[in-house]
Design a protein around this motif. Structure first.
Motif, PDB file in Angstrom:
ATOM      1  N   ALA A   1      75.998  96.091  65.043  1.00 17.53           N
ATOM      2  CA  ALA A   1      76.868  97.110  64.442  1.00 17.53           C
ATOM      3  C   ALA A   1      78.312  96.631  64.347  1.00 17.53           C
ATOM      4  O   ALA A   1      79.216  97.430  64.108  1.00 17.53           O
ATOM      5  N   GLU A   2      78.518  95.324  64.502  1.00 15.81           N
ATOM      6  CA  GLU A   2      79.881  94.796  64.563  1.00 15.81           C
ATOM      7  C   GLU A   2      80.679  95.094  63.292  1.00 15.81           C
ATOM      8  O   GLU A   2      81.851  95.477  63.363  1.00 15.81           O
ATOM      9  N   THR A   3      80.047  94.924  62.131  1.00 15.92           N
ATOM     10  CA  THR A   3      80.770  95.144  60.872  1.00 15.92           C
ATOM     11  C   THR A   3      81.169  96.602  60.724  1.00 15.92           C
ATOM     12  O   THR A   3      82.309  96.920  60.361  1.00 15.92           O
ATOM     13  N   TYR A   4      80.225  97.504  61.019  1.00 12.93           N
ATOM     14  CA  TYR A   4      80.526  98.933  60.905  1.00 12.93           C
ATOM     15  C   TYR A   4      81.626  99.339  61.884  1.00 12.93           C
ATOM     16  O   TYR A   4      82.547 100.076  61.532  1.00 12.93           O
ATOM     17  N   ARG A   5      81.530  98.842  63.101  1.00 12.24           N
ATOM     18  CA  ARG A   5      82.538  99.218  64.100  1.00 12.24           C
ATOM     19  C   ARG A   5      83.909  98.668  63.715  1.00 12.24           C
ATOM     20  O   ARG A   5      84.936  99.313  63.943  1.00 12.24           O
ATOM     21  N   SER A   6      83.922  97.472  63.122  1.00 14.62           N
ATOM     22  CA  SER A   6      85.184  96.898  62.659  1.00 14.62           C
ATOM     23  C   SER A   6      85.803  97.760  61.566  1.00 14.62           C
ATOM     24  O   SER A   6      87.012  98.033  61.572  1.00 14.62           O
ATOM     25  N   HIS A   7      84.975  98.208  60.615  1.00 15.49           N
ATOM     26  CA  HIS A   7      85.466  99.104  59.564  1.00 15.49           C
ATOM     27  C   HIS A   7      86.050 100.375  60.173  1.00 15.49           C
ATOM     28  O   HIS A   7      87.165 100.794  59.838  1.00 15.49           O
TER      29      HIS A   7
ATOM     30  N   ASP B   1      80.268  99.327  71.535  1.00 14.78           N
ATOM     31  CA  ASP B   1      80.244  98.027  70.859  1.00 14.78           C
ATOM     32  C   ASP B   1      78.857  97.432  71.072  1.00 14.78           C
ATOM     33  O   ASP B   1      78.567  96.874  72.131  1.00 14.78           O
ATOM     34  N   VAL B   2      77.969  97.586  70.074  1.00 12.02           N
ATOM     35  CA  VAL B   2      76.575  97.169  70.236  1.00 12.02           C
ATOM     36  C   VAL B   2      76.232  96.067  69.239  1.00 12.02           C
ATOM     37  O   VAL B   2      76.828  95.966  68.160  1.00 12.02           O
ATOM     38  N   ASP B   3      75.260  95.248  69.599  1.00 10.55           N
ATOM     39  CA  ASP B   3      74.808  94.171  68.720  1.00 10.55           C
ATOM     40  C   ASP B   3      74.262  94.749  67.414  1.00 10.55           C
ATOM     41  O   ASP B   3      73.532  95.742  67.417  1.00 10.55           O
TER      42      ASP B   3
ATOM     43  N   PHE C   1      74.500 103.135  66.538  1.00  7.44           N
ATOM     44  CA  PHE C   1      75.374 103.054  67.710  1.00  7.44           C
ATOM     45  C   PHE C   1      74.734 103.657  68.958  1.00  7.44           C
ATOM     46  O   PHE C   1      74.909 103.149  70.061  1.00  7.44           O
ATOM     47  N   PHE C   2      73.996 104.742  68.762  1.00  7.87           N
ATOM     48  CA  PHE C   2      73.462 105.488  69.906  1.00  7.87           C
ATOM     49  C   PHE C   2      71.951 105.295  69.960  1.00  7.87           C
ATOM     50  O   PHE C   2      71.187 106.114  69.451  1.00  7.87           O
ATOM     51  N   ARG C   3      71.529 104.222  70.593  1.00 13.19           N
ATOM     52  CA  ARG C   3      70.114 103.842  70.559  1.00 13.19           C
ATOM     53  C   ARG C   3      69.302 104.450  71.689  1.00 13.19           C
ATOM     54  O   ARG C   3      68.080 104.511  71.615  1.00 13.19           O
ATOM     55  N   THR C   4      69.977 104.876  72.729  1.00 14.99           N
ATOM     56  CA  THR C   4      69.252 105.420  73.880  1.00 14.99           C
ATOM     57  C   THR C   4      69.595 106.872  74.158  1.00 14.99           C
ATOM     58  O   THR C   4      68.917 107.529  74.940  1.00 14.99           O
ATOM     59  N   SER C   5      70.633 107.384  73.525  1.00 14.29           N
ATOM     60  CA  SER C   5      71.067 108.756  73.789  1.00 14.29           C
ATOM     61  C   SER C   5      70.580 109.686  72.689  1.00 14.29           C
ATOM     62  O   SER C   5      70.739 109.401  71.504  1.00 14.29           O
TER      63      SER C   5
END
Length: 248
Positions: A116-122, A112-114, A89-93
């Protein structure tokens, strides 16, 4: 004909997803100490949704022990154990956490990042509405359930958070800490390491209702060995998240 209708209805009921038990909404974060590869840290956490935004909440001191390689482990809505690294989720921070200046808690907004949609949905399905975060601390003797992973119990191959019934023991009390004072609610019983960051819910709520009254951040004890749990009042967490909504 009547028998056929009953059988068909039963089939539909059996296919309906089971509601998520409140305790299974709590997740854990496992981290390796980068300077000591054989040493691990674990804390509890939970998710809050507000206006389609998703926040991860844990204890402030626990957030400082995480890193982008830390694993967020959880039980998905189907009861399957899953994990995702924070760097998904945190690719730049390098430090996604916002620590509250007044109290020992921290939040991180899950973008909401490309990929990671399934994980974020869970995680969104496991999240608790901001409206369910209590605005007032309940009175003393109120029965609560504190949920987390004390001593890493429940954080094995199968994620299964531990739920401990206790009671509110005090009003909000100004308590000394390393940076001054913070409001704390004392509760019983005292709980073990690994619970930090876990929420405390009102017990015996009607089906489908959740109320978070605080977040576990540690214990207070004396030389006799007597202990009480320390909770950050939930209204501080609600105010912090609400301020994020207002400021951006």
């Amino acid at each position: 004909m009547a028998i056929a209708v009953v059988a068909f209805s039963a089939s539909i009921d059996a296919s309906e997803p089971k509601p998520i038990e409140a305790w299974d909404r709590v997740v854990c974060i496992q981290s390796q100490v980068e300077s000591k590869p054989d040493t691990g840290k674990l804390c509890s956490a939970f998710l809050v949704n507000a206006d389609e935004r998703l926040y991860l909440v844990t204890a402030g001191h626990a957030s400082s022990e995480t890193n982008l390689k830390s694993k967020l482990r959880y039980r998905d809505p189907d009861g399957v154990t899953q994990w995702v690294s924070l760097k998904t989720f945190f690719r730049t921070s390098t430090n996604p956490w916002q620590r509250n200046e007044q109290s020992d808690f921290a939040i991180a907004e899950l973008p909401d990042v490309d990929g990671a949609e399934t994980y974020r949905s869970h995680l969104s399905a496991l999240s608790i509405s901001l409206d369910s975060i209590c605005t007032e601390t309940p009175p003393r003797t109120t029965e609560v359930v504190t949920v987390g992973f004390p001593l890493a119990i429940g954080a094995g191959d199968v994620i299964s958070p531990v739920a401990v019934v206790g009671h509110v023991a005090s009003r909000e009390t100004s308590t000394a800490n390393s940076w001054g004072h913070e409001p704390i609610v004392y509760c019983s019983p005292a709980l073990a390491q690994g619970t930090s960051g876990g929420p405390a819910f009102l017990n015996n709520q009607p089906d489908g209702e959740l109320t978070v009254i605080g977040i576990y951040v540690g214990v207070v004890h004396d030389v006799s060995g007597a202990k009480l749990s320390k909770m950050v009042p939930a209204h501080l967490i609600r105010a912090h998240i609400s301020s994020q909504q207002t400021n951006e």
